[in-house]
Design a protein around this motif. Structure first.
Motif, mmCIF file in Angstrom:
data_model
loop_
_atom_site.group_PDB
_atom_site.id
_atom_site.type_symbol
_atom_site.label_atom_id
_atom_site.label_comp_id
_atom_site.label_asym_id
_atom_site.label_seq_id
_atom_site.Cartn_x
_atom_site.Cartn_y
_atom_site.Cartn_z
ATOM 1 N N MET A 154 0.842 -1.194 0.000
ATOM 2 C CA MET A 154 0.000 0.000 0.000
ATOM 3 C C MET A 154 0.881 1.250 0.000
ATOM 4 S SD MET A 154 -3.203 -0.993 0.066
ATOM 5 C CE MET A 154 -4.155 0.325 0.786
ATOM 6 N N PHE A 155 0.487 2.217 -0.797
ATOM 7 C CA PHE A 155 1.230 3.472 -0.869
ATOM 8 C C PHE A 155 0.428 4.568 -0.181
ATOM 9 C CE2 PHE A 155 3.024 0.883 -4.160
ATOM 10 C CZ PHE A 155 4.358 1.254 -4.225
ATOM 11 N N ASN A 156 1.156 5.466 0.486
ATOM 12 C CA ASN A 156 0.514 6.512 1.275
ATOM 13 C C ASN A 156 0.346 7.830 0.534
ATOM 14 O OD1 ASN A 156 0.345 4.813 3.570
ATOM 15 N ND2 ASN A 156 2.506 5.251 4.046
ATOM 16 N N SER A 157 1.040 7.988 -0.594
ATOM 17 C CA SER A 157 0.918 9.232 -1.350
ATOM 18 C C SER A 157 1.171 8.960 -2.830
ATOM 19 C CB SER A 157 1.883 10.297 -0.821
ATOM 20 O OG SER A 157 3.234 9.884 -0.983
ATOM 21 N N ALA A 158 0.853 9.945 -3.656
ATOM 22 C CA ALA A 158 0.822 9.755 -5.102
ATOM 23 C C ALA A 158 2.203 9.599 -5.737
ATOM 24 C CB ALA A 158 0.085 10.923 -5.745
ATOM 25 N N GLU A 199 -8.667 4.257 1.281
ATOM 26 C CA GLU A 199 -8.796 4.115 -0.177
ATOM 27 C C GLU A 199 -8.374 2.717 -0.598
ATOM 28 O OE1 GLU A 199 -10.251 5.553 -3.392
ATOM 29 O OE2 GLU A 199 -9.518 7.235 -2.196
ATOM 30 N N SER A 200 -9.233 2.059 -1.354
ATOM 31 C CA SER A 200 -8.928 0.717 -1.839
ATOM 32 C C SER A 200 -7.935 0.780 -2.985
ATOM 33 C CB SER A 200 -10.212 0.021 -2.296
ATOM 34 O OG SER A 200 -9.935 -1.239 -2.847
ATOM 35 N N GLN A 201 -6.855 0.022 -2.868
ATOM 36 C CA GLN A 201 -5.845 -0.001 -3.919
ATOM 37 C C GLN A 201 -5.764 -1.402 -4.527
ATOM 38 O OE1 GLN A 201 -2.031 1.859 -3.132
ATOM 39 N NE2 GLN A 201 -2.882 3.046 -1.398
ATOM 40 N N PRO A 202 -5.528 -1.475 -5.828
ATOM 41 C CA PRO A 202 -5.403 -2.775 -6.477
ATOM 42 C C PRO A 202 -4.043 -3.395 -6.190
ATOM 43 C CG PRO A 202 -4.969 -1.053 -8.057
ATOM 44 C CD PRO A 202 -5.377 -0.357 -6.777
ATOM 45 N N ASP A 203 -3.807 -4.577 -6.702
ATOM 46 C CA ASP A 203 -2.516 -5.241 -6.588
ATOM 47 C C ASP A 203 -1.601 -4.659 -7.651
ATOM 48 O OD1 ASP A 203 -0.320 -6.935 -6.643
ATOM 49 O OD2 ASP A 203 -1.488 -8.754 -6.339
ATOM 50 N N LEU A 217 -3.353 5.740 -12.111
ATOM 51 C CA LEU A 217 -3.681 6.522 -10.924
ATOM 52 C C LEU A 217 -5.023 7.217 -11.067
ATOM 53 C CD1 LEU A 217 -0.754 5.833 -10.190
ATOM 54 C CD2 LEU A 217 -0.479 8.190 -9.407
ATOM 55 N N GLU A 218 -5.315 7.693 -12.261
ATOM 56 C CA GLU A 218 -6.608 8.337 -12.507
ATOM 57 C C GLU A 218 -7.733 7.321 -12.378
ATOM 58 O OE1 GLU A 218 -9.716 10.833 -13.640
ATOM 59 O OE2 GLU A 218 -7.650 11.422 -13.165
ATOM 60 N N HIS A 219 -7.537 6.143 -12.950
ATOM 61 C CA HIS A 219 -8.610 5.146 -12.968
ATOM 62 C C HIS A 219 -8.897 4.574 -11.583
ATOM 63 C CE1 HIS A 219 -11.143 1.916 -14.513
ATOM 64 N NE2 HIS A 219 -10.468 1.071 -13.742
ATOM 65 N N TYR A 220 -7.852 4.177 -10.870
ATOM 66 C CA TYR A 220 -8.059 3.461 -9.601
ATOM 67 C C TYR A 220 -8.210 4.389 -8.392
ATOM 68 C CZ TYR A 220 -7.018 -0.961 -11.929
ATOM 69 O OH TYR A 220 -7.057 -2.059 -12.757
ATOM 70 N N LEU A 221 -7.567 5.551 -8.444
ATOM 71 C CA LEU A 221 -7.556 6.412 -7.252
ATOM 72 C C LEU A 221 -8.039 7.838 -7.519
ATOM 73 C CD1 LEU A 221 -4.105 5.266 -5.808
ATOM 74 C CD2 LEU A 221 -6.377 4.579 -5.014
ATOM 75 N N ARG A 222 -8.454 8.101 -8.776
ATOM 76 C CA ARG A 222 -8.930 9.442 -9.145
ATOM 77 C C ARG A 222 -7.874 10.505 -8.880
ATOM 78 N NH1 ARG A 222 -12.566 6.718 -6.479
ATOM 79 N NH2 ARG A 222 -12.199 7.846 -4.556
ATOM 80 N N LEU A 223 -6.631 10.133 -9.057
ATOM 81 C CA LEU A 223 -5.530 11.077 -8.875
ATOM 82 C C LEU A 223 -5.149 11.695 -10.224
ATOM 83 C CD1 LEU A 223 -3.267 9.011 -6.456
ATOM 84 C CD2 LEU A 223 -4.581 11.069 -5.877
ATOM 85 N N ARG A 224 -5.049 13.002 -10.268
ATOM 86 C CA ARG A 224 -4.690 13.697 -11.493
ATOM 87 C C ARG A 224 -3.172 13.897 -11.569
ATOM 88 N NH1 ARG A 224 -7.690 18.937 -10.164
ATOM 89 N NH2 ARG A 224 -6.706 18.359 -8.195
ATOM 90 N N ASN A 225 -2.719 14.387 -12.716
ATOM 91 C CA ASN A 225 -1.293 14.632 -12.898
ATOM 92 C C ASN A 225 -0.746 15.579 -11.836
ATOM 93 O OD1 ASN A 225 -2.119 13.306 -15.192
ATOM 94 N ND2 ASN A 225 -0.830 14.480 -16.584
ATOM 95 N N LYS A 251 0.153 14.220 -3.430
ATOM 96 C CA LYS A 251 -1.076 14.209 -2.643
ATOM 97 C C LYS A 251 -1.168 12.924 -1.822
ATOM 98 C CE LYS A 251 -6.101 14.517 -3.075
ATOM 99 N NZ LYS A 251 -7.238 14.691 -4.013
ATOM 100 N N PRO A 252 -1.536 13.021 -0.550
ATOM 101 C CA PRO A 252 -1.699 11.817 0.286
ATOM 102 C C PRO A 252 -2.823 10.927 -0.233
ATOM 103 C CG PRO A 252 -1.537 13.793 1.633
ATOM 104 C CD PRO A 252 -1.720 14.262 0.225
#
Length: 287
Positions: free
Chosen positions: A1-5, A53-57, A32-40, A47-48
């Motif tokens: 698991m990662f804590n930030s982007a 937040e559910s993360q994939p393998d 990152l956009e698909h699984y965590l809605r994180l933008r560039n 960003k933390p």
């Protein structure tokens, strides 16, 4: 698991080896956009990521990418003309060059009263047909394919994207039993010859449907001949036919349509300066 982007982004980029550095970064941003809605920008500011937040393998995803599996198959979708389409190994992944085909038709087709009737031959995911239906409120669009699996995907996309395209099973190479006429016939048919496989990327060759890609070397214009013959019976004189083509056979494909009796045939280059689209008309009128 990662804590930030940023550490997650770096992990993905560092461990993907099957793609170029530029492609790898683009893939990482897509994941990152698909699984965590994180933008560039979220990566840039590190960003933390919430612990809830559910993360994939991620390791499994990287392994699949390193086997040249397309990112679109992993996330299950691809964007085309600003719309998100479901994709699978049963259909071709929509490509930016094909968006130019859609834009050309939208630009050309202007009717004031009756709905313009369009058929997309070899519709696959339905991306061309659905995009035209969404962008042309005055159009009535059909999408045809020989693959039952492709038609299932196309129907799902139409439902998700609130499209009214009529999808049907139809084989353009079989005896013509259709009755009726269209204002516009469009197709991105199989046009890659089997001898071209050696120059293709493994993510395309191994994971996309050969039925939608390849044509025999001894008859590379098989589908264009069938489409031209179909148009002679079912394309209105004021309409037009639009097809994607193999750049190696641009002039040959143009000559085929001229020999079939089309009065005006032009080849249009894509964003990369390659012969990509053929537009053919049976008369000087209309489009």
């Amino acid at each position: 698991m990662f804590n930030s982007a940023k550490p997650l982004f770096d992990y993905i980029v560092r461990n993907i080896t099957a793609y170029s550095p530029k492609e790898t970064k683009a893939i990482a941003f897509m994941l990152l956009e698909h699984y965590l809605r994180l933008r560039n920008v979220d990566v840039l500011v590190d960003k933390p990521i919430a612990s809830t937040e559910s993360q994939p393998d991620w390791e499994h995803i990287v392994a699949r990418l390193n086997q040249s599996e397309p990112i679109q198959h992993i996330i299950g979708s691809a964007f085309f003309c600003g719309l998100e389409f479901k994709v699978s190994p049963s259909v071709l992944i929509p490509r930016p060059e094909t968006e130019e085909l859609v834009r050309l038709i939208v630009k050309d087709c202007f009717w004031d009263e009756n709905p313009v009737k369009i058929v997309d031959i070899g519709t696959g995911s339905g991306c061309i047909a659905i995009a035209l239906d969404r962008f042309m409120s005055f159009a009535k669009v059909w999408g045809w394919d020989v693959s039952d699996d492709a038609l299932v995907i196309a129907q799902e996309n139409a439902h998700r994207l609130l499209s009214e395209v009529v999808f049907e099973k139809y084989d353009i190479l079989e005896q013509d039993t259709f009755e009726g006429q269209f204002d516009c016939v469009v197709s991105n048919p199989p046009y890659v010859t089997y001898s071209e496989q050696t120059s293709m990327q493994p993510n395309v060759l191994r994971f996309e449907p050969h039925l939608a890609l390849f044509v025999e070397d001894q008859d590379p214009l098989l589908f264009y001949r069938a489409i031209a013959d179909f148009c002679l019976k079912h394309l209105k004189l004021t309409g037009a036919c639009y097809v994607e083509i193999n750049e190696q056979f641009g002039d040959t494909t143009k000559n085929l349509f001229l020999q079939k009796g089309f009065k005006k045939v032009e080849i249009i280059q894509d964003m990369h300066g390659k012969d990509r689209i053929l537009k053919a008309k049976l008369s000087e009128e209309g489009l």
